[in-house]
Design an enzyme around this catalytic site. Structure first.
Site, PDB file in Angstrom:
ATOM      1  N   HIS A 164      25.151  20.971  -9.419  1.00  0.00           N
ATOM      2  CA  HIS A 164      24.435  20.314  -8.312  1.00  0.00           C
ATOM      3  C   HIS A 164      23.518  19.194  -8.814  1.00  0.00           C
ATOM      4  O   HIS A 164      22.386  19.455  -9.213  1.00  0.00           O
ATOM      5  CB  HIS A 164      23.610  21.362  -7.539  1.00  0.00           C
ATOM      6  CG  HIS A 164      24.479  22.281  -6.751  1.00  0.00           C
ATOM      7  ND1 HIS A 164      24.887  22.004  -5.472  1.00  0.00           N
ATOM      8  CD2 HIS A 164      25.064  23.455  -7.098  1.00  0.00           C
ATOM      9  CE1 HIS A 164      25.673  22.966  -5.043  1.00  0.00           C
ATOM     10  NE2 HIS A 164      25.802  23.860  -6.007  1.00  0.00           N
ATOM     11  N   GLU A 203      21.954  17.102  -7.123  1.00  0.00           N
ATOM     12  CA  GLU A 203      20.882  16.791  -6.158  1.00  0.00           C
ATOM     13  C   GLU A 203      19.620  17.619  -6.389  1.00  0.00           C
ATOM     14  O   GLU A 203      18.566  17.276  -5.853  1.00  0.00           O
ATOM     15  CB  GLU A 203      21.397  16.990  -4.723  1.00  0.00           C
ATOM     16  CG  GLU A 203      21.701  18.425  -4.300  1.00  0.00           C
ATOM     17  CD  GLU A 203      23.092  18.926  -4.715  1.00  0.00           C
ATOM     18  OE1 GLU A 203      23.654  18.381  -5.674  1.00  0.00           O
ATOM     19  OE2 GLU A 203      23.577  19.891  -4.115  1.00  0.00           O
ATOM     20  N   SER A 215       2.236  14.235  22.595  1.00  0.00           N
ATOM     21  CA  SER A 215       1.499  15.456  22.274  1.00  0.00           C
ATOM     22  C   SER A 215       0.365  15.163  21.297  1.00  0.00           C
ATOM     23  O   SER A 215      -0.505  15.992  21.079  1.00  0.00           O
ATOM     24  CB  SER A 215       2.445  16.472  21.637  1.00  0.00           C
ATOM     25  OG  SER A 215       2.880  15.978  20.384  1.00  0.00           O
ATOM     26  N   GLY A 216       0.425  13.981  20.681  1.00  0.00           N
ATOM     27  CA  GLY A 216      -0.541  13.697  19.624  1.00  0.00           C
ATOM     28  C   GLY A 216       0.048  14.005  18.260  1.00  0.00           C
ATOM     29  O   GLY A 216      -0.481  13.589  17.244  1.00  0.00           O
ATOM     30  N   GLY A 217       1.174  14.734  18.236  1.00  0.00           N
ATOM     31  CA  GLY A 217       1.847  15.028  16.973  1.00  0.00           C
ATOM     32  C   GLY A 217       2.522  13.780  16.421  1.00  0.00           C
ATOM     33  O   GLY A 217       2.713  12.797  17.142  1.00  0.00           O
ATOM     34  N   VAL A 218       2.881  13.846  15.143  1.00  0.00           N
ATOM     35  CA  VAL A 218       3.424  12.662  14.469  1.00  0.00           C
ATOM     36  C   VAL A 218       4.712  12.168  15.132  1.00  0.00           C
ATOM     37  O   VAL A 218       4.867  10.961  15.370  1.00  0.00           O
ATOM     38  CB  VAL A 218       3.767  12.989  12.993  1.00  0.00           C
ATOM     39  CG1 VAL A 218       4.106  11.728  12.227  1.00  0.00           C
ATOM     40  CG2 VAL A 218       2.666  13.744  12.333  1.00  0.00           C
ATOM     41  N   ASP A 219       5.625  13.097  15.435  1.00  0.00           N
ATOM     42  CA  ASP A 219       6.950  12.665  15.870  1.00  0.00           C
ATOM     43  C   ASP A 219       6.908  11.940  17.211  1.00  0.00           C
ATOM     44  O   ASP A 219       7.463  10.849  17.354  1.00  0.00           O
ATOM     45  CB  ASP A 219       7.909  13.867  15.945  1.00  0.00           C
ATOM     46  CG  ASP A 219       7.929  14.639  14.644  1.00  0.00           C
ATOM     47  OD1 ASP A 219       7.536  14.048  13.626  1.00  0.00           O
ATOM     48  OD2 ASP A 219       8.316  15.820  14.650  1.00  0.00           O
ATOM     49  N   SER A 220       6.231  12.547  18.196  1.00  0.00           N
ATOM     50  CA  SER A 220       6.207  11.876  19.504  1.00  0.00           C
ATOM     51  C   SER A 220       5.401  10.586  19.418  1.00  0.00           C
ATOM     52  O   SER A 220       5.708   9.598  20.088  1.00  0.00           O
ATOM     53  CB  SER A 220       5.673  12.804  20.600  1.00  0.00           C
ATOM     54  OG  SER A 220       4.306  13.064  20.428  1.00  0.00           O
ATOM     55  N   GLY A 243      29.145  24.546  -0.697  1.00  0.00           N
ATOM     56  CA  GLY A 243      29.180  25.455   0.446  1.00  0.00           C
ATOM     57  C   GLY A 243      29.292  26.877  -0.041  1.00  0.00           C
ATOM     58  O   GLY A 243      29.657  27.115  -1.196  1.00  0.00           O
ATOM     59  N   LYS A 252      11.214  13.866   7.986  1.00  0.00           N
ATOM     60  CA  LYS A 252       9.795  13.868   8.351  1.00  0.00           C
ATOM     61  C   LYS A 252       8.977  12.831   7.573  1.00  0.00           C
ATOM     62  O   LYS A 252       8.183  12.100   8.157  1.00  0.00           O
ATOM     63  CB  LYS A 252       9.218  15.270   8.093  1.00  0.00           C
ATOM     64  CG  LYS A 252       7.822  15.473   8.608  1.00  0.00           C
ATOM     65  CD  LYS A 252       7.851  15.816  10.065  1.00  0.00           C
ATOM     66  CE  LYS A 252       6.499  16.121  10.622  1.00  0.00           C
ATOM     67  NZ  LYS A 252       6.606  16.533  12.038  1.00  0.00           N
ATOM     68  N   CYS A 267      30.433  20.825  -6.252  1.00  0.00           N
ATOM     69  CA  CYS A 267      30.679  22.272  -6.183  1.00  0.00           C
ATOM     70  C   CYS A 267      31.881  22.563  -5.282  1.00  0.00           C
ATOM     71  O   CYS A 267      32.990  22.199  -5.617  1.00  0.00           O
ATOM     72  CB  CYS A 267      29.406  22.978  -5.743  1.00  0.00           C
ATOM     73  SG  CYS A 267      29.450  24.740  -6.069  1.00  0.00           S
ATOM     74  N   TYR A 268      31.675  23.175  -4.120  1.00  0.00           N
ATOM     75  CA  TYR A 268      32.807  23.435  -3.225  1.00  0.00           C
ATOM     76  C   TYR A 268      33.562  22.136  -2.951  1.00  0.00           C
ATOM     77  O   TYR A 268      34.794  22.115  -2.912  1.00  0.00           O
ATOM     78  CB  TYR A 268      32.294  24.033  -1.902  1.00  0.00           C
ATOM     79  CG  TYR A 268      33.394  24.434  -0.929  1.00  0.00           C
ATOM     80  CD1 TYR A 268      33.887  25.728  -0.903  1.00  0.00           C
ATOM     81  CD2 TYR A 268      33.943  23.509  -0.035  1.00  0.00           C
ATOM     82  CE1 TYR A 268      34.889  26.100  -0.020  1.00  0.00           C
ATOM     83  CE2 TYR A 268      34.950  23.858   0.855  1.00  0.00           C
ATOM     84  CZ  TYR A 268      35.419  25.158   0.861  1.00  0.00           C
ATOM     85  OH  TYR A 268      36.415  25.521   1.730  1.00  0.00           O
TER      86      TYR A 268
END
Ligand code: XMP
Length: 513
Positions: free
Chosen positions: A169, A171, A223-228, A54, A369, A81-82
């Protein structure tokens, strides 16, 4: 699926990256705000807890703290770290502010070779550091596991209590053996099985949706988008015809897009889809509007109005599906999230649930995503939907600078189709994240077939990015740019000049409006 790993987020830039690394090992994890009470998760039988880094100092009087329950619970802990400094401080260590903060690469010397975290990783590791404070006296029961020239305790551990801390870190990709260190903590020290799979996710999600929704009807704005698309497909698997998808064709879509969406969802996936042809309605509302914010607001309002009208025709609707992703969930919860400046009014269906008194179904809330894309593939969605590049809700309206007319829509739509066709068929590394055409309000003089022309300027935009938050312009090969330019000028009537946008974000944004 076994118990989750929880990551407490103290606002580091890298918190989501820790979550990704854990998921990549096949272990389910969730990121929680740092002040989540232990009692609120104890019942979920956590397998391990990781405290993120952080931006603050544990030496500050009002330093962010954790519930003492974590320290006494017996659950394996890893502080980064923090997070390490906080564990150290809470368990009785002494810390100081360093004269010179340690940022960037550093070589850590591993002092405890017989240790579950570092064993066999070699005498030194090149790691990524970013800290201004350091532990000087260890808490009782801990041993120092590594050090650098500037930092006497670069890692510490208490093997009996299974509590560890690393000042660097693990990660980030720049840390040598970083992923291996995280794997050892999660898989070996905490003993978590790697059983996080998309198939098991699908089963659990379907059961949850069925239990949650019961016999009510459910709506989804497609909407045609990936998520919906993925969210709707998953919900349809769970409740079949109780789900109705409403697809609003606002006339601002790309070439052949509306037809492709309808074919994919209605004919291939057999979803219950209502298509609303609202092209004329949107065009009328947008006539004469050239201000970008007004365009966005008109489109957002009109979308909600059309959706509401259609959904009133369906009885007993209690729920609305939204493709909210994990990063959106975290955004609104982390200590870092601040109101910020409004750059653009993003178009979404955010106002709908309250207005229509609907409960949200958000089956992708736990996913990133690329996990959503993987889920889409597991559910059998066609590749052209799963791998789709992002497309803004207000569509081509924000890619026509100035007035929106049917003619100008035609120009930008045809030019955009050429840009996509050429880039989709090119072998590029990295492949641009997003690419499209913009119709500018500029007209310029040209010469075609020995005659003078005075016609439109089209701009081509192609960017590399990870998430759209920052972006760089794609270094496309010159011959690819030449082909795009020649094709646009030859194939799209009314265009005699093409420019390539070489601006990054910031200072520009991805879309021109
Ligand atoms: P900007 O232009 O803000 O774009 O740099 C960042 C990313 O967001 C997309 N974008 C939108 N997506 N509704 C959306 O769903 C919107 O109103 C919207 N505006 C921009 C843009 O295409 C890029 O990927």
């Amino acid at each position: 699926m076994s118990a989750p790993v929880f990551i407490l987020d103290f606002g580091a830039q890298y918190s989501q990256l820790i979550a990704r690394r854990v998921r990549e090992m096949g272990v389910y994890c969730e990121l929680l705000p740092y002040d989540t009470p232990w009692a609120s998760i104890a019942g979920r039988n956590p397998g391990a807890v990781i405290l993120s880094g952080g931006p603050e100092s544990t030496l500050a009087p009002d330093a962010l703290d954790i519930d003492a329950g974590y320290l006494t619970s017996g659950v394996p802990l890893l502080g980064i770290c923090y997070g390490m400094q906080l564990i150290a401080k809470r368990l009785g260590a002494e810390l100081v502010k360093l004269d010179h903060a340690e940022y960037g690469p550093a070589d850590v010397r591993i002092s405890a070779q017989k240790n579950a975290l570092f064993e066999g990783l070699g005498p030194t590791l090149r790691v990524w550091m970013s800290h201004g404070d350091s532990v000087t006296v260890l808490p009782p029961g801990f041993e120092a596991l590594a050090s650098t020239d500037r930092c006497a305790v670069a890692a510490m551990g208490d093997a009996t209590r299974r509590i560890y801390g690393v000042q660097f870190h693990p990660e980030v990709v720049h840390t040598e053996s970083g992923t291996e260190l995280l794997r050892r903590f999660v898989r070996e020290i905490a003993g978590m099985p790697n059983d996080w799979r998309m198939d098991s996710f699908v089963e659990t999600a379907i059961a949850d949706i069925q239990a949650n929704v019961g016999s009510a009807n459910v709506l989804c704005a497609l909407s045609g988008g990936v998520d919906s698309a993925v969210a709707a497909t998953l919900v349809a698997r769970a409740i079949g015809t109780q789900l109705t998808c409403v697809f609003v064709d606002h006339g601002l879509l790309r070439k052949d897009e509306a037809e492709q969406v309808v074919v994919a969802f209605r004919d291939v996936l057999h979803l219950n889809v209502i298509v609303v042809d609202a092209k004329q309605r949107f065009l009328e509302k947008l006539a004469g509007v050239d201000d970008p914010e007004r365009k966005r607001i008109i489109i957002g309002h009109e979308f909600i109005a059309v959706f509401e009208e259609e959904s009133k025709k369906i009885p007993n609707v209690g729920f609305l599906v939204q493709g909210t992703l994990y990063p959106d969930v975290i955004e609104s919860k982390t200590p870092q999230s601040k109101a910020g400046h409004k750059i653009k009014s993003h178009h979404n269906v955010g106002g709908l649930p309250e207005r229509m008194n609907l409960t949200l179904v958000e089956p992708l809330r736990a996913l990133f995503k690329d996990e959503v894309r993987e889920l889409g593939r597991v559910l059998g969605l066609p590749e052209h939907i799963v791998a789709r590049q992002p497309f803004p809700g207000p569509g081509l309206a924000v890619r026509i600078i100035g007035d929106i007319t049917p003619d100008r829509l035609h120009v930008v739509r045809e030019a955009d189709a050429i840009v996509r066709d050429e880039i989709d068929h090119a072998t590029l590394s990295p492949h641009p994240w997003q690419y499209f055409a913009v119709l500018t309000p500029v007209k310029s003089v040209g010469v075609m077939g020995d005659g003078r022309t005075y016609a439109n300027l089209v701009a081509v935009r192609a960017i590399t990015s990870e998430d759209g938050m920052t972006a760089d312009w794609a270094r496309l090969p010159h011959d690819l740019l030449a082909r795009i330019s020649t094709r646009i000028v030859n194939e799209v009537p009314g265009v005699n000049r093409v420019a390539y946008d070489i601006t990054s974000k910031p200072p520009a944004t991805v879309e021109w409006e």
